[in-house]
Design a protein around this motif. Structure first.
Motif, PDB file in Angstrom:
ATOM      1  N   VAL A 181      43.637  39.740  50.996  1.00  0.00           N
ATOM      2  CA  VAL A 181      43.423  38.674  50.257  1.00  0.00           C
ATOM      3  C   VAL A 181      41.715  38.319  50.228  1.00  0.00           C
ATOM      4  O   VAL A 181      41.332  38.469  51.177  1.00  0.00           O
ATOM      5  N   GLU A 182      41.259  38.226  48.965  1.00  0.00           N
ATOM      6  CA  GLU A 182      39.783  38.142  48.852  1.00  0.00           C
ATOM      7  C   GLU A 182      39.314  36.880  47.879  1.00  0.00           C
ATOM      8  O   GLU A 182      40.175  36.703  47.141  1.00  0.00           O
ATOM      9  N   ASP A 183      38.137  36.441  48.270  1.00  0.00           N
ATOM     10  CA  ASP A 183      37.640  35.136  47.772  1.00  0.00           C
ATOM     11  C   ASP A 183      36.949  35.587  46.521  1.00  0.00           C
ATOM     12  O   ASP A 183      35.908  35.385  46.457  1.00  0.00           O
ATOM     13  N   CYS A 184      37.798  35.809  45.457  1.00  0.00           N
ATOM     14  CA  CYS A 184      37.089  36.082  44.215  1.00  0.00           C
ATOM     15  C   CYS A 184      38.342  35.694  43.203  1.00  0.00           C
ATOM     16  O   CYS A 184      39.365  35.793  43.164  1.00  0.00           O
ATOM     17  N   ILE A 185      37.872  35.435  41.868  1.00  0.00           N
ATOM     18  CA  ILE A 185      38.492  34.925  40.964  1.00  0.00           C
ATOM     19  C   ILE A 185      39.525  36.114  40.349  1.00  0.00           C
ATOM     20  O   ILE A 185      38.774  37.286  40.049  1.00  0.00           O
ATOM     21  N   TYR A 186      40.915  36.181  40.102  1.00  0.00           N
ATOM     22  CA  TYR A 186      41.377  37.224  39.609  1.00  0.00           C
ATOM     23  C   TYR A 186      41.209  37.541  38.192  1.00  0.00           C
ATOM     24  O   TYR A 186      41.095  36.513  37.351  1.00  0.00           O
ATOM     25  N   GLU A 187      40.898  38.865  37.891  1.00  0.00           N
ATOM     26  CA  GLU A 187      40.834  39.215  36.255  1.00  0.00           C
ATOM     27  C   GLU A 187      41.730  40.098  36.009  1.00  0.00           C
ATOM     28  O   GLU A 187      41.768  41.243  36.761  1.00  0.00           O
ATOM     29  N   GLU A 188      42.331  39.665  35.088  1.00  0.00           N
ATOM     30  CA  GLU A 188      43.594  40.674  34.391  1.00  0.00           C
ATOM     31  C   GLU A 188      42.943  41.925  34.496  1.00  0.00           C
ATOM     32  O   GLU A 188      43.666  43.024  34.746  1.00  0.00           O
TER      33      GLU A 188
END
Lengths: 209, 85
Positions: A181-188
């Motif tokens: 898991v990474e601390d970044c916003i998921y971008e489709e």
């Protein structure tokens, strides 16, 4: 937060969005055959208890070929959960000291009578010096897992985590579901990385795969 | 000597719970600690107990351990010279 990849390793199968090593048999035989097929040179694997072997091997599959592997870092946490704690090893250890006429409290056995040893095995192997913790829950609960892991990212250091459910009820019955898991916003439509959002629904879906 | 080396490998596998490992996988001359077999301080304790229990050897000087536990061959040489049973 984004789930970059996941691995589910059980007593009879390995499911992942990453390449999976060949394996044969079930239970301990599966662990050993998949370890050997992975070509990992790490003799310490043989010393580990089944809980640690399952968590370690699932993490190896998760991280195989990833950038910057084995470079020491403090920003990656290891956060694991289960329900049986180290019960399997506790039982084994009790057997080794049951005979009043012939007993020896073997360090090689009792060192594993703590569930969080598996987090240490993963951290040592990968040179992670960040947060490590192990929670014992009544059952695999996506809400608790999601919340606790999310909370871990609130410090100023953690930017990614190896987390998930690693449980073992006997030497041939285990389950390791691990996420990167990474601390970044998921971008489709992200050009790099991909994955899926870190949320209860996705955690539940992967746990149930 | 070869027989003792093999015997010690089997005892290491048993005492240290090296599950799934075979004697052939343990290099005769590879370091037992750190690289090589990857043993640690907890295993050192197991090895000391193994020597006393199986060969009647008590390590009086812990500093000797570094040389004795250098490899399986080094361990076999020491056991061959100092065993009491």
């Amino acid at each position: 937060m984004t789930i970059r990849s996941y691995v589910k390793l059980t007593s009879d199968r390995i499911v992942s969005d990453r390449p999976v090593p060949c394996f044969s048999g079930t239970g301990r035989e599966l662990l050993l055959s998949a370890f050997r097929a992975s070509g990992i040179s790490y003799p310490k694997f043989h010393k580990m208890d089944t809980l640690s072997k399952a968590g370690f091997l699932a993490t190896e599959i998760l991280l195989e070929g990833s950038d910057g592997r084995f470079v020491p870092r403090e920003d990656r946490a290891v956060i694991l959960f289960n329900s049986a704690s180290s019960l399997c090893d506790d039982r084994h250890y009790c057997k080794t000291i049951a005979d009043p006429g012939n007993w020896f409290p073997s360090p090689a056995v009792f060192v594993y009578t703590l569930p969080n040893i598996v987090t240490g095995e993963i951290a040592i192997r990968n040179k992670y010096y960040g947060e490590t913790c192990f929670y014992v829950l009544p059952e695999p609960d996506p809400e608790s897992i999601c919340r606790i892991v999310s909370d871990a990212f609130q410090d100023r250091m953690t930017s990614s985590a190896i987390c998930g459910w690693v449980d073992c009820t006997d030497d041939d019955t285990f389950e390791a579901v691990v996420f990167l898991v990474e601390d970044c916003i998921y971008e489709e439509n992200a050009l790099h990385g991909g994955g899926m959002p870190w949320n209860m629904e996705n955690i539940r879906t992967i746990l149930n795969k | 000597m070869n027989e003792l080396v093999n015997e010690l490998k089997l005892q290491l596998i048993d005492a240290l719970n090296l599950d799934g490992m075979t004697p052939e996988e343990i290099d005769d001359n590879a370091p037992l600690f750190g690289d090589g077999l990857g043993l640690d301080s907890i295993d050192a304790l197991e090895l000391i107990v193994l020597l006393e229990k199986n060969y009647g050897i008590k390590l009086a000087n812990p500093a000797e351990g570094k040389e004795i536990f250098r490899s399986v061959v080094a361990l076999a040489e020491y056991v061959g010279k100092n065993r009491k049973k």
